[in-house]
Write a protein that holds these residues in place. Sequence first.
Motif, PDB file in Angstrom:
ATOM      1  N   LYS A 187      76.158 -33.103 -12.491  1.00 16.56           N
ATOM      2  CA  LYS A 187      76.033 -34.291 -11.637  1.00 16.56           C
ATOM      3  C   LYS A 187      75.875 -33.877 -10.177  1.00 16.56           C
ATOM      4  N   LEU A 188      76.641 -32.891  -9.751  1.00 16.99           N
ATOM      5  CA  LEU A 188      76.545 -32.419  -8.377  1.00 16.99           C
ATOM      6  C   LEU A 188      75.189 -31.768  -8.121  1.00 16.99           C
ATOM      7  N   GLY A 189      74.681 -31.033  -9.090  1.00 21.57           N
ATOM      8  CA  GLY A 189      73.356 -30.438  -8.958  1.00 21.57           C
ATOM      9  C   GLY A 189      72.276 -31.505  -8.813  1.00 21.57           C
ATOM     10  N   ASN A 190      72.406 -32.579  -9.580  1.00 26.43           N
ATOM     11  CA  ASN A 190      71.460 -33.693  -9.456  1.00 26.43           C
ATOM     12  C   ASN A 190      71.558 -34.343  -8.082  1.00 26.43           C
ATOM     13  N   GLU A 191      72.781 -34.480  -7.564  1.00 27.62           N
ATOM     14  CA  GLU A 191      72.956 -35.055  -6.231  1.00 27.62           C
ATOM     15  C   GLU A 191      72.327 -34.164  -5.167  1.00 27.62           C
ATOM     16  N   LEU A 192      72.467 -32.862  -5.317  1.00 31.77           N
ATOM     17  CA  LEU A 192      71.836 -31.939  -4.367  1.00 31.77           C
ATOM     18  C   LEU A 192      70.315 -32.101  -4.401  1.00 31.77           C
ATOM     19  N   ASP A 193      69.754 -32.271  -5.604  1.00 30.94           N
ATOM     20  CA  ASP A 193      68.309 -32.492  -5.723  1.00 30.94           C
ATOM     21  C   ASP A 193      67.898 -33.757  -4.981  1.00 30.94           C
ATOM     22  N   GLU A 194      68.676 -34.841  -5.167  1.00 33.04           N
ATOM     23  CA  GLU A 194      68.370 -36.104  -4.496  1.00 33.04           C
ATOM     24  C   GLU A 194      68.470 -35.979  -2.974  1.00 33.04           C
ATOM     25  N   VAL A 209      79.349 -31.050  -0.052  1.00 36.70           N
ATOM     26  CA  VAL A 209      78.221 -31.932  -0.356  1.00 36.70           C
ATOM     27  C   VAL A 209      78.401 -33.279   0.343  1.00 36.70           C
ATOM     28  N   GLN A 210      79.611 -33.784   0.363  1.00 41.06           N
ATOM     29  CA  GLN A 210      79.875 -35.061   1.035  1.00 41.06           C
ATOM     30  C   GLN A 210      79.560 -34.959   2.532  1.00 41.06           C
ATOM     31  N   THR A 211      79.979 -33.881   3.160  1.00 40.35           N
ATOM     32  CA  THR A 211      79.689 -33.673   4.580  1.00 40.35           C
ATOM     33  C   THR A 211      78.189 -33.598   4.799  1.00 40.35           C
ATOM     34  N   TYR A 212      77.494 -32.883   3.937  1.00 39.74           N
ATOM     35  CA  TYR A 212      76.037 -32.761   4.035  1.00 39.74           C
ATOM     36  C   TYR A 212      75.381 -34.130   3.895  1.00 39.74           C
ATOM     37  N   ARG A 213      75.838 -34.919   2.921  1.00 39.91           N
ATOM     38  CA  ARG A 213      75.296 -36.252   2.696  1.00 39.91           C
ATOM     39  C   ARG A 213      75.464 -37.113   3.947  1.00 39.91           C
ATOM     40  N   GLN A 214      76.640 -37.034   4.564  1.00 40.78           N
ATOM     41  CA  GLN A 214      76.889 -37.817   5.778  1.00 40.78           C
ATOM     42  C   GLN A 214      75.952 -37.404   6.910  1.00 40.78           C
ATOM     43  N   GLN A 215      75.702 -36.116   7.048  1.00 39.94           N
ATOM     44  CA  GLN A 215      74.789 -35.635   8.085  1.00 39.94           C
ATOM     45  C   GLN A 215      73.366 -36.146   7.833  1.00 39.94           C
ATOM     46  N   ILE A 216      72.955 -36.161   6.576  1.00 48.03           N
ATOM     47  CA  ILE A 216      71.624 -36.665   6.230  1.00 48.03           C
ATOM     48  C   ILE A 216      71.530 -38.147   6.567  1.00 48.03           C
ATOM     49  N   GLU A 217      72.542 -38.904   6.189  1.00 42.38           N
ATOM     50  CA  GLU A 217      72.532 -40.339   6.455  1.00 42.38           C
ATOM     51  C   GLU A 217      72.497 -40.623   7.954  1.00 42.38           C
ATOM     52  N   GLN A 218      73.235 -39.858   8.731  1.00 41.27           N
ATOM     53  CA  GLN A 218      73.218 -40.033  10.185  1.00 41.27           C
ATOM     54  C   GLN A 218      71.842 -39.721  10.755  1.00 41.27           C
ATOM     55  N   SER A 219      71.234 -38.663  10.234  1.00 39.08           N
ATOM     56  CA  SER A 219      69.914 -38.278  10.716  1.00 39.08           C
ATOM     57  C   SER A 219      68.868 -39.316  10.314  1.00 39.08           C
ATOM     58  N   ALA A 220      68.968 -39.836   9.101  1.00 41.48           N
ATOM     59  CA  ALA A 220      68.018 -40.865   8.647  1.00 41.48           C
ATOM     60  C   ALA A 220      68.166 -42.127   9.474  1.00 41.48           C
ATOM     61  N   THR A 221      69.399 -42.503   9.797  1.00 46.31           N
ATOM     62  CA  THR A 221      69.642 -43.680  10.629  1.00 46.31           C
ATOM     63  C   THR A 221      69.048 -43.460  12.014  1.00 46.31           C
ATOM     64  N   LYS A 222      69.228 -42.279  12.547  1.00 42.07           N
ATOM     65  CA  LYS A 222      68.687 -41.926  13.870  1.00 42.07           C
ATOM     66  C   LYS A 222      67.155 -42.027  13.844  1.00 42.07           C
ATOM     67  N   ASP A 223      66.546 -41.526  12.763  1.00 40.74           N
ATOM     68  CA  ASP A 223      65.088 -41.585  12.645  1.00 40.74           C
ATOM     69  C   ASP A 223      64.590 -43.031  12.562  1.00 40.74           C
ATOM     70  N   GLU A 224      65.348 -43.892  11.883  1.00 38.92           N
ATOM     71  CA  GLU A 224      64.937 -45.292  11.746  1.00 38.92           C
ATOM     72  C   GLU A 224      64.942 -46.005  13.099  1.00 38.92           C
TER      73      GLU A 224
END
Length: 108
Positions: A17-24, A91-106
């Motif tokens: 499951k974690l590997g799938n989340e990393l892929d996503e 992975v949770q920390t990484y996910r949060q960084q991605i979400e922050q960056s995506a929000t910034k891009d929007e």
Amino acid sequence: MSNHDQIIAKAKDQLDKLGNELDELDHKVKSECQSANAWFGEQMTKLRSEWRDAQANIERLQAEGRSQAETAYETAADEADRHWKALQAAVQTYRQQIEQSATKDERS
């Protein structure tokens, strides 16, 4: 199914499951984060390495667990659990960084 086999099966399921989340997350960074920088790539490389280490640890436990004394097996299982929790937090920390960056891009 023995306790050992149940623990190994659960660990493999969680790791899959974690590997799938990393892929996503990797796909999201590549497709949605225009400001994605080298940091994201470095973090994904580190997370994939940790994921592979956890996978190797589970395989080692599966191979060795049947021949070890119960106490030694429990110690190894505790070690795998600590590794799992650390990887999950990373992975949770990484996910949060991605979400922050995506929000910034929007907003840009």
